[in-house]
Design an enzyme around this catalytic site. Structure first.
Site, PDB file in Angstrom:
ATOM      1  N   GLU A  18       0.814  -1.221   0.000  1.00 25.40           N
ATOM      2  CA  GLU A  18       0.000   0.000   0.000  1.00 25.40           C
ATOM      3  C   GLU A  18       0.845   1.269   0.000  1.00 25.40           C
ATOM      4  O   GLU A  18       0.512   2.258   0.649  1.00 25.40           O
ATOM      5  CB  GLU A  18      -0.968  -0.005   1.197  1.00 25.40           C
ATOM      6  N   ASP A  75     -13.316   3.137  -0.419  1.00 24.94           N
ATOM      7  CA  ASP A  75     -12.931   1.759  -0.743  1.00 24.94           C
ATOM      8  C   ASP A  75     -13.758   1.283  -1.930  1.00 24.94           C
ATOM      9  O   ASP A  75     -13.957   2.027  -2.876  1.00 24.94           O
ATOM     10  CB  ASP A  75     -13.095   0.892   0.505  1.00 24.94           C
TER      11      ASP A  75
END
Length: 287
Positions: A119, A195
């Site tokens: 990430e 998300d």
């Protein structure tokens, strides 16, 4: 409209994701535990299959068969045998990358993103799977791709940059060409991270907010129409299903929560549900 989500199913997923309603059942994955799940709300049954790699999503193909987004690329998945057959390799030169989220367009093409599993690196790309051919969409690279969400008419694609806290909307041509994007939404620090995203039958955009304790629906013009509150922080994605297409299911995650947070959120990683006014789009299958 403000709604409170209700607990629906105990899973305890590390990173629950990719819910989709297929043939009267809810399918979803736990990316980190490498599992595909099927839940029948009518009977309460919960089945699962181990995947050979981290699995970001599962989408229906011909009846009884699926395409699964494994770390190395899309695979054919047969629940009857539990087997996975590779379709194409993706980001083979980037061993830290994995597949993350996906959606179908009306032509049966699968649009999916990759991301840096740590990430951090801006190595995530948005791709199109057309049959067995994978093509880079040309969208800007990001660290974590989410969505994409595709409008009911198949003429708009919403691409989520989770770390950048931004959603861009792109024109989508019938031949699968993706046009230049423009900003659809931006999010503030206290919103959490955008998300997974989907579109409903009216083109509204539903998304989960990781670390945000909410799911939200936005109209096609960007107006906030619905807020759903959860007793857990990490809401990853929404699916619309049920007999009338108006029952929403949400996946959640335990990932990133320390022992104190987990003690305060014992339902983290479970499935939640709520009712909506606008139903799901008509069901689609991969070509």
């Amino acid at each position: 409209m403000n709604i409170k989500a209700e607990h629906a199913l105990t899973v305890g997923a590390t990173l629950g994701e990719g819910p989709i309603w297929v043939d009267e059942a809810l399918w979803f994955v736990d990316i980190k535990q490498q599992r595909i799940y099927r839940h029948d709300p009518a009977t309460g049954a919960l089945d699962h299959w181990p995947a050979p790699e981290m699995v970001g999503w599962v989408l229906p193909a011909e009846p009884g068969k699926f395409v699964a987004g494994l770390r190395s690329g899309p695979h054919r998945f047969d629940p009857a045998t539990g087997t996975f057959v590779p379709i194409a390799g993706v980001d083979t030169d980037l061993p830290a990358n994995r597949l993350n989220d996906a959606a179908l367009d009306p032509a049966g093409r699968i649009w999916f993103g990759t991301m840096d599993n740590d990430e951090a690196a801006l190595s995530g790309r948005l791709y199109r799977l057309d049959g067995t051919t994978v093509t880079d969409s040309g969208a800007d690279p990001v660290a974590i791709t989410n969505g994409p969400a595709i409008s009911p008419a198949g003429d708009r694609l919403y691409h989520v940059d989770t770390i950048g806290k931004r959603i861009t909307v792109h024109p989508l041509s019938p031949d699968g060409t993706l046009g230049a994007g423009e900003t659809f939404l931006t999010f503030h620090m206290d919103d959490g991270y955008p998300d997974g995203a989907i579109c409903d039958a009216e083109g509204g955009v539903w998304l989960g907010l990781y670390s945000g304790w909410e799911a939200r629906r936005y109209a096609p013009d960007g107006t906030l129409t619905d807020v759903v509150e959860f007793p857990v922080a990490n809401i990853t994605k929404i699916a619309l299903g049920g007999p009338d297409g108006r029952t929403a299911y949400a996946t959640t995650a335990r990932q990133g929560l320390d022992d104190t947070a987990l003690a305060a959120q014992p339902l983290a990683g479970d499935i939640f549900t709520f009712r909506v006014d606008i139903p799901a789009k008509p069901p689609l299958r991969a070509a």
